[in-house]
Motif scaffolding. Structure first.
Motif, PDB file in Angstrom:
ATOM      1  N   ASP A 248       0.847  -1.192   0.000  1.00 46.21           N
ATOM      2  CA  ASP A 248       0.000   0.000   0.000  1.00 46.21           C
ATOM      3  C   ASP A 248       0.885   1.246   0.000  1.00 46.21           C
ATOM      4  O   ASP A 248       1.629   1.498   0.952  1.00 46.21           O
ATOM      5  N   ARG A 249       0.808   2.015  -1.060  1.00 46.71           N
ATOM      6  CA  ARG A 249       1.672   3.194  -1.196  1.00 46.71           C
ATOM      7  C   ARG A 249       1.329   4.301  -0.199  1.00 46.71           C
ATOM      8  O   ARG A 249       2.097   5.244  -0.036  1.00 46.71           O
ATOM      9  N   LYS A 250       0.169   4.197   0.453  1.00 48.42           N
ATOM     10  CA  LYS A 250      -0.283   5.265   1.337  1.00 48.42           C
ATOM     11  C   LYS A 250       0.107   5.058   2.793  1.00 48.42           C
ATOM     12  O   LYS A 250      -0.242   5.879   3.644  1.00 48.42           O
ATOM     13  N   ILE A 251       0.818   3.976   3.103  1.00 44.06           N
ATOM     14  CA  ILE A 251       1.155   3.736   4.500  1.00 44.06           C
ATOM     15  C   ILE A 251       2.039   4.874   5.023  1.00 44.06           C
ATOM     16  O   ILE A 251       2.857   5.430   4.292  1.00 44.06           O
ATOM     17  N   PRO A 252       1.868   5.259   6.295  1.00 43.79           N
ATOM     18  CA  PRO A 252       2.606   6.406   6.844  1.00 43.79           C
ATOM     19  C   PRO A 252       4.117   6.287   6.706  1.00 43.79           C
ATOM     20  O   PRO A 252       4.805   7.297   6.489  1.00 43.79           O
ATOM     21  N   ALA A 253       4.651   5.071   6.821  1.00 44.80           N
ATOM     22  CA  ALA A 253       6.104   4.893   6.776  1.00 44.80           C
ATOM     23  C   ALA A 253       6.716   5.350   5.459  1.00 44.80           C
ATOM     24  O   ALA A 253       7.902   5.687   5.406  1.00 44.80           O
ATOM     25  N   LEU A 254       5.914   5.371   4.392  1.00 43.12           N
ATOM     26  CA  LEU A 254       6.432   5.769   3.080  1.00 43.12           C
ATOM     27  C   LEU A 254       6.082   7.215   2.725  1.00 43.12           C
ATOM     28  O   LEU A 254       6.362   7.654   1.613  1.00 43.12           O
ATOM     29  N   ASN A 255       5.507   7.927   3.678  1.00 39.97           N
ATOM     30  CA  ASN A 255       5.030   9.269   3.346  1.00 39.97           C
ATOM     31  C   ASN A 255       5.372  10.303   4.411  1.00 39.97           C
ATOM     32  O   ASN A 255       4.633  11.250   4.636  1.00 39.97           O
ATOM     33  N   ASP A 256       6.516  10.107   5.059  1.00 40.13           N
ATOM     34  CA  ASP A 256       6.956  11.045   6.089  1.00 40.13           C
ATOM     35  C   ASP A 256       8.301  11.643   5.689  1.00 40.13           C
ATOM     36  O   ASP A 256       9.332  10.990   5.793  1.00 40.13           O
ATOM     37  N   PRO A 257       8.326  12.891   5.229  1.00 40.35           N
ATOM     38  CA  PRO A 257       9.598  13.506   4.803  1.00 40.35           C
ATOM     39  C   PRO A 257      10.600  13.660   5.939  1.00 40.35           C
ATOM     40  O   PRO A 257      11.797  13.819   5.695  1.00 40.35           O
ATOM     41  N   ASP A 258      10.131  13.585   7.190  1.00 46.92           N
ATOM     42  CA  ASP A 258      11.043  13.689   8.328  1.00 46.92           C
ATOM     43  C   ASP A 258      11.700  12.350   8.665  1.00 46.92           C
ATOM     44  O   ASP A 258      12.613  12.299   9.495  1.00 46.92           O
ATOM     45  N   ALA A 259      11.215  11.274   8.047  1.00 47.83           N
ATOM     46  CA  ALA A 259      11.808   9.942   8.223  1.00 47.83           C
ATOM     47  C   ALA A 259      11.816   9.270   6.851  1.00 47.83           C
ATOM     48  O   ALA A 259      10.999   8.405   6.560  1.00 47.83           O
ATOM     49  N   PRO A 260      12.753   9.698   5.990  1.00 49.07           N
ATOM     50  CA  PRO A 260      12.694   9.282   4.573  1.00 49.07           C
ATOM     51  C   PRO A 260      12.969   7.783   4.370  1.00 49.07           C
ATOM     52  O   PRO A 260      14.063   7.294   4.659  1.00 49.07           O
ATOM     53  N   ILE A 261      11.978   7.084   3.864  1.00 50.20           N
ATOM     54  CA  ILE A 261      12.103   5.664   3.540  1.00 50.20           C
ATOM     55  C   ILE A 261      11.580   5.463   2.117  1.00 50.20           C
ATOM     56  O   ILE A 261      10.484   5.932   1.783  1.00 50.20           O
ATOM     57  N   SER A 262      12.357   4.794   1.292  1.00 47.81           N
ATOM     58  CA  SER A 262      11.897   4.468  -0.059  1.00 47.81           C
ATOM     59  C   SER A 262      12.055   2.977  -0.302  1.00 47.81           C
ATOM     60  O   SER A 262      12.837   2.299   0.362  1.00 47.81           O
ATOM     61  N   VAL A 263      11.286   2.475  -1.254  1.00 46.65           N
ATOM     62  CA  VAL A 263      11.307   1.059  -1.631  1.00 46.65           C
ATOM     63  C   VAL A 263      11.526   0.956  -3.130  1.00 46.65           C
ATOM     64  O   VAL A 263      10.852   1.654  -3.905  1.00 46.65           O
ATOM     65  N   LEU A 264      12.461   0.111  -3.545  1.00 39.16           N
ATOM     66  CA  LEU A 264      12.721  -0.145  -4.961  1.00 39.16           C
ATOM     67  C   LEU A 264      12.398  -1.594  -5.283  1.00 39.16           C
ATOM     68  O   LEU A 264      12.803  -2.499  -4.546  1.00 39.16           O
ATOM     69  N   TYR A 265      11.671  -1.800  -6.369  1.00 42.35           N
ATOM     70  CA  TYR A 265      11.396  -3.151  -6.838  1.00 42.35           C
ATOM     71  C   TYR A 265      11.062  -3.103  -8.323  1.00 42.35           C
ATOM     72  O   TYR A 265      10.802  -2.029  -8.890  1.00 42.35           O
ATOM     73  N   VAL A 266      11.086  -4.266  -8.953  1.00 44.45           N
ATOM     74  CA  VAL A 266      10.695  -4.389 -10.358  1.00 44.45           C
ATOM     75  C   VAL A 266       9.440  -5.245 -10.423  1.00 44.45           C
ATOM     76  O   VAL A 266       9.467  -6.418 -10.032  1.00 44.45           O
ATOM     77  N   PRO A 267       8.313  -4.689 -10.870  1.00 42.08           N
ATOM     78  CA  PRO A 267       7.082  -5.482 -10.948  1.00 42.08           C
ATOM     79  C   PRO A 267       7.156  -6.503 -12.079  1.00 42.08           C
ATOM     80  O   PRO A 267       7.917  -6.332 -13.037  1.00 42.08           O
ATOM     81  N   LEU A 268       6.369  -7.555 -11.956  1.00 38.88           N
ATOM     82  CA  LEU A 268       6.350  -8.580 -12.997  1.00 38.88           C
ATOM     83  C   LEU A 268       5.668  -8.073 -14.261  1.00 38.88           C
ATOM     84  O   LEU A 268       6.155  -8.282 -15.365  1.00 38.88           O
TER      85      LEU A 268
END
Length: 272
Positions: free
Chosen positions: A134-154
């Motif tokens: 879910d792209r909307k989870i808080p962990a991925l949307n806090d500029p004060d705690a920058p977290i990104s995820v990289l993947y290649v979809p099928l």
């Protein structure tokens, strides 16, 4: 019909070349299932992270941090909490190579979001099942705690329908046909939201093409050996024009060889 794990991670390795500030990685893996049997998907991810051919091994060698976590009986929650805290220790890695199932990834991201050094950006690299995240989870949307995820979809519909896709016409033809009634029935349009319909179509298309090429009148239907042999002959000019693009089959391994490199998806906040 999907890009192999090695192909996915090699594409991410090339993507990381444009981010020279990322130098070190920790490995976090869950090599066993809740039933304590080997998890072939996560083990293939871990093996690919170590494989020099994907180009990611140097990040691990420089980071020199490795953790396994247990997914039995809810142990993943406490294990991932401790692992996240450990990533603020003697070495704070730029990257985490996550060789685990996507079902445990939100828990891990939330723990990273709460760690003591959360203001330090961190990028999680993982496999294709992160497409369920879910792209909307808080962990991925806090500029004060920058977290990104990289993947290649099928087989990502957004990428396939993009004007940047050279084989866009193939996907559009499939999607248009998918929405039409057939013998009084229609597919649920929501099934196009994931890549599974595309992969199922391309798998069936490949099998049917192999069967057709294996027919040798008057012997019908063709023998299973003749069909199997044809599957390993989709190469050079003998290509498959699938909904996911034009591809060939590796004559040695049977793996898909895409005409174009797979594209990386980035979620979250990089802090750049």
């Amino acid at each position: 019909m999907a890009p192999t794990v090695n192909t996915q991670l090699a594409a991410i390795s090339r993507h990381l070349q444009d981010r020279p500030g990322l130098k070190t990685a920790a490995l976090v893996s869950a090599p066993f299932t809740p039933n304590n049997t080997p998890d072939l998907y996560t083990q293939s991810l871990e093996k690919a992270f170590y494989d020099h051919a994907t180009g990611l091994r140097p990040y691990l060698d420089r980071g020199d941090v490795y953790f396994n976590f247990d997914v039995r009986n809810g142990a993943d929650r406490t294990s991932l909490n401790t692992i996240s805290k450990n990533l603020c220790g003697r070495v704070t890695p730029d990257l985490v190579f996550y060789a685990g199932r996507a079902t445990y990834l939100p828990t891990f991201l939330e723990n990273l979001h709460q760690r003591q050094c959360r203001t330090t950006p961190i990028t999680v690299v993982t496999g294709s099942d992160a497409a369920t995240l879910d792209r909307k989870i808080p962990a991925l949307n806090d500029p004060d705690a920058p977290i990104s995820v990289l993947y290649v979809p099928l087989a990502d519909p957004a990428q396939l329908s993009s004007k940047n896709n050279p084989d866009r016409a193939l996907y559009k033809a499939f999607a248009d046909e998918f929405g039409r009634p057939h013998h009084g029935h229609k597919f649920d349009p929501s099934h196009l939201a994931s890549g599974w319909a595309v992969m199922a179509h391309d798998a069936f298309l490949t099998a049917s093409l192999a069967i057709g090429k294996a027919v040798d009148p008057p012997q019908t239907p063709p023998h299973i050996n003749a069909v199997g042999a044809q599957l390993y002959l989709f190469d050079t000019t003998n290509v498959i024009e699938g909904a996911g693009g034009i591809f060939r089959i590796d004559t040695r391994t049977g793996n898909r060889i895409s005409t174009h490199d797979p594209r990386v998806v980035q979620l979250g906040t990089t802090g750049d």
